[in-house]
Scaffold this motif. Structure first.
Motif, PDB file in Angstrom:
ATOM      1  N   PRO A 103       0.793  -1.224   0.000  1.00 36.88           N
ATOM      2  CA  PRO A 103       0.000   0.000   0.000  1.00 36.88           C
ATOM      3  C   PRO A 103       0.828   1.279   0.000  1.00 36.88           C
ATOM      4  CG  PRO A 103       0.146  -0.879   2.215  1.00 36.88           C
ATOM      5  CD  PRO A 103       0.873  -1.839   1.320  1.00 36.88           C
ATOM      6  N   SER A 104       2.142   1.179   0.073  1.00 37.82           N
ATOM      7  CA  SER A 104       2.971   2.378   0.212  1.00 37.82           C
ATOM      8  C   SER A 104       2.937   3.248  -1.034  1.00 37.82           C
ATOM      9  CB  SER A 104       4.420   1.992   0.515  1.00 37.82           C
ATOM     10  OG  SER A 104       4.485   1.324   1.753  1.00 37.82           O
ATOM     11  N   THR A 105       2.745   4.532  -0.812  1.00 40.58           N
ATOM     12  CA  THR A 105       2.755   5.524  -1.875  1.00 40.58           C
ATOM     13  C   THR A 105       3.740   6.611  -1.482  1.00 40.58           C
ATOM     14  OG1 THR A 105       0.449   5.075  -2.360  1.00 40.58           O
ATOM     15  CG2 THR A 105       1.343   7.136  -3.200  1.00 40.58           C
ATOM     16  N   TYR A 106       4.639   6.959  -2.386  1.00 37.74           N
ATOM     17  CA  TYR A 106       5.647   7.978  -2.141  1.00 37.74           C
ATOM     18  C   TYR A 106       5.471   9.102  -3.151  1.00 37.74           C
ATOM     19  CZ  TYR A 106       7.897   4.370   0.635  1.00 37.74           C
ATOM     20  OH  TYR A 106       8.155   3.411   1.568  1.00 37.74           O
ATOM     21  N   HIS A 107       5.733  10.308  -2.711  1.00 36.68           N
ATOM     22  CA  HIS A 107       5.649  11.493  -3.569  1.00 36.68           C
ATOM     23  C   HIS A 107       7.061  12.058  -3.681  1.00 36.68           C
ATOM     24  CE1 HIS A 107       1.303  11.250  -3.093  1.00 36.68           C
ATOM     25  NE2 HIS A 107       1.567  10.962  -1.836  1.00 36.68           N
ATOM     26  N   ALA A 126      -2.401   6.897   7.711  1.00 33.06           N
ATOM     27  CA  ALA A 126      -3.158   7.204   6.494  1.00 33.06           C
ATOM     28  C   ALA A 126      -2.443   6.588   5.291  1.00 33.06           C
ATOM     29  CB  ALA A 126      -3.295   8.706   6.315  1.00 33.06           C
ATOM     30  N   ASP A 127      -3.221   6.150   4.327  1.00 33.73           N
ATOM     31  CA  ASP A 127      -2.663   5.592   3.095  1.00 33.73           C
ATOM     32  C   ASP A 127      -2.510   6.707   2.073  1.00 33.73           C
ATOM     33  OD1 ASP A 127      -2.662   2.966   4.059  1.00 33.73           O
ATOM     34  OD2 ASP A 127      -4.737   2.642   3.419  1.00 33.73           O
ATOM     35  N   GLY A 128      -1.347   6.760   1.448  1.00 35.00           N
ATOM     36  CA  GLY A 128      -1.103   7.780   0.440  1.00 35.00           C
ATOM     37  C   GLY A 128      -1.979   7.564  -0.780  1.00 35.00           C
ATOM     38  N   ASP A 129      -2.417   8.658  -1.363  1.00 35.87           N
ATOM     39  CA  ASP A 129      -3.239   8.618  -2.567  1.00 35.87           C
ATOM     40  C   ASP A 129      -2.340   8.954  -3.754  1.00 35.87           C
ATOM     41  OD1 ASP A 129      -6.354   8.749  -3.310  1.00 35.87           O
ATOM     42  OD2 ASP A 129      -5.239  10.133  -4.577  1.00 35.87           O
ATOM     43  N   ILE A 130      -2.722   8.489  -4.930  1.00 39.16           N
ATOM     44  CA  ILE A 130      -1.898   8.719  -6.121  1.00 39.16           C
ATOM     45  C   ILE A 130      -2.101  10.100  -6.718  1.00 39.16           C
ATOM     46  CG2 ILE A 130      -1.751   6.282  -6.707  1.00 39.16           C
ATOM     47  CD1 ILE A 130      -3.916   6.791  -8.842  1.00 39.16           C
ATOM     48  N   HIS A 131      -3.019  10.866  -6.156  1.00 39.57           N
ATOM     49  CA  HIS A 131      -3.329  12.189  -6.694  1.00 39.57           C
ATOM     50  C   HIS A 131      -2.779  13.285  -5.799  1.00 39.57           C
ATOM     51  CE1 HIS A 131      -6.526   9.455  -8.119  1.00 39.57           C
ATOM     52  NE2 HIS A 131      -6.309  10.074  -9.266  1.00 39.57           N
ATOM     53  N   GLU A 132      -2.580  14.393  -6.405  1.00 33.52           N
ATOM     54  CA  GLU A 132      -2.349  15.667  -5.735  1.00 33.52           C
ATOM     55  C   GLU A 132      -1.162  15.729  -4.783  1.00 33.52           C
ATOM     56  OE1 GLU A 132      -3.583  18.237  -7.004  1.00 33.52           O
ATOM     57  OE2 GLU A 132      -4.864  16.978  -8.233  1.00 33.52           O
ATOM     58  N   PHE A 133      -0.030  15.929  -5.355  1.00 36.50           N
ATOM     59  CA  PHE A 133       1.170  16.322  -4.623  1.00 36.50           C
ATOM     60  C   PHE A 133       1.437  17.759  -5.044  1.00 36.50           C
ATOM     61  CE2 PHE A 133       6.051  15.820  -4.444  1.00 36.50           C
ATOM     62  CZ  PHE A 133       6.087  16.451  -3.219  1.00 36.50           C
ATOM     63  N   GLN A 134       1.327  18.680  -4.109  1.00 39.14           N
ATOM     64  CA  GLN A 134       1.458  20.105  -4.408  1.00 39.14           C
ATOM     65  C   GLN A 134       2.521  20.746  -3.530  1.00 39.14           C
ATOM     66  OE1 GLN A 134      -0.264  21.757  -6.809  1.00 39.14           O
ATOM     67  NE2 GLN A 134      -1.298  19.864  -7.380  1.00 39.14           N
ATOM     68  N   ILE A 135       3.121  21.812  -4.048  1.00 38.51           N
ATOM     69  CA  ILE A 135       4.040  22.638  -3.273  1.00 38.51           C
ATOM     70  C   ILE A 135       3.419  24.023  -3.174  1.00 38.51           C
ATOM     71  CG2 ILE A 135       6.345  23.629  -3.113  1.00 38.51           C
ATOM     72  CD1 ILE A 135       7.380  21.304  -4.783  1.00 38.51           C
ATOM     73  N   PHE A 136       3.266  24.516  -1.959  1.00 35.59           N
ATOM     74  CA  PHE A 136       2.662  25.821  -1.730  1.00 35.59           C
ATOM     75  C   PHE A 136       3.720  26.916  -1.796  1.00 35.59           C
ATOM     76  CE2 PHE A 136      -0.544  23.432   1.075  1.00 35.59           C
ATOM     77  CZ  PHE A 136      -1.400  23.234   0.013  1.00 35.59           C
ATOM     78  N   PRO A 137       3.303  28.173  -1.985  1.00 33.40           N
ATOM     79  CA  PRO A 137       4.262  29.286  -2.055  1.00 33.40           C
ATOM     80  C   PRO A 137       5.147  29.413  -0.819  1.00 33.40           C
ATOM     81  CG  PRO A 137       2.130  30.009  -2.856  1.00 33.40           C
ATOM     82  CD  PRO A 137       1.934  28.625  -2.298  1.00 33.40           C
ATOM     83  N   ASN A 138       4.664  28.971   0.346  1.00 28.23           N
ATOM     84  CA  ASN A 138       5.482  29.040   1.562  1.00 28.23           C
ATOM     85  C   ASN A 138       6.481  27.883   1.660  1.00 28.23           C
ATOM     86  OD1 ASN A 138       3.900  26.847   2.285  1.00 28.23           O
ATOM     87  ND2 ASN A 138       2.999  27.816   4.095  1.00 28.23           N
ATOM     88  N   GLY A 139       6.510  26.998   0.657  1.00 27.84           N
ATOM     89  CA  GLY A 139       7.447  25.878   0.651  1.00 27.84           C
ATOM     90  C   GLY A 139       6.882  24.593   1.225  1.00 27.84           C
ATOM     91  N   ASN A 140       5.718  24.651   1.839  1.00 27.09           N
ATOM     92  CA  ASN A 140       5.111  23.445   2.392  1.00 27.09           C
ATOM     93  C   ASN A 140       4.664  22.510   1.272  1.00 27.09           C
ATOM     94  OD1 ASN A 140       5.532  24.527   4.886  1.00 27.09           O
ATOM     95  ND2 ASN A 140       3.386  24.715   5.443  1.00 27.09           N
ATOM     96  N   ARG A 141       4.707  21.203   1.567  1.00 25.38           N
ATOM     97  CA  ARG A 141       4.268  20.180   0.630  1.00 25.38           C
ATOM     98  C   ARG A 141       2.932  19.637   1.118  1.00 25.38           C
ATOM     99  NH1 ARG A 141       8.792  22.634  -0.559  1.00 25.38           N
ATOM    100  NH2 ARG A 141      10.221  21.486  -1.851  1.00 25.38           N
TER     101      ARG A 141
END
Length: 179
Positions: A103-107, A126-141
């Protein structure tokens, strides 16, 4: 006459061996695809692609396809790739990889030379989802995850019927990580 034919054959083979090959490299198991360029004004652009192998359990690729439909770069692994995209503010590529047997999902984040520079995995069960890996303007993922829970929904009316005391509920969770 035989010598002339042999000489011509030798010259042809010699120059064929030295001539430039205009076929671009591509992985052997990439399969066939058709590229149709609709907007001819597009120049010096690339398309990021992660084909979804519905019936296959084997290799999967990340592709960078140039404006003429040729594979300019690829990466093959025995894992499932998803959500390949470019993040212009960070000048990085992002993709998600799901383990084939688990079940492991890595971004992942890659620099503009396609070197992996960082990765994130979901936390707190929580299990990682295959959708939506985003980087915000403040640097947070930010990643999308899900978690199964057993809840008592016996007091909740669902479509005119009360739920059960042991209802399985799947919740979507957004997890945010600082740099």
């Amino acid at each position: 006459m035989t010598r002339l034919i042999l000489l011509l054959l030798f010259v042809e083979l010699h120059f064929a061996g030295l001539s430039q090959n205009f076929n671009r490299p591509a992985p052997n198991s990439s399969g066939q695809y058709e590229f149709v360029k609709i907007d001819t004004s597009v120049q010096n652009k690339y398309y990021l692609h992660t084909p979804f192998p519905i019936l296959s359990t084997g290799s999967n690729f990340l592709y960078l396809i140039d404006e003429d439909g040729y594979i300019a770069w690829w990466s093959e692994h025995l894992k499932k790739f998803f959500d390949f995209k470019y993040h212009p503010e960070q000048n990085e590529y992002l993709f998600t990889r799901k383990e084939t047997n688990g079940p492991s999902t890595y971004h992942f984040e890659m620099d503009n030379s396609f070197n992996i520079i960082d990765s994130i995995k979901s936390v707190n069960g929580a299990d990682g989802d295959i959708h939506e890996f985003q980087i915000f303007p403040n640097g947070n993922r930010c990643i999308l995850t899900s978690k199964d829970s057993i809840m008592d929904l016996s007091a909740v009316l669902i479509n005119g019927t009360f739920g059960t005391a042991n209802t399985s509920v799947i919740a979507s969770i957004i997890q945010e990580f600082n740099p």
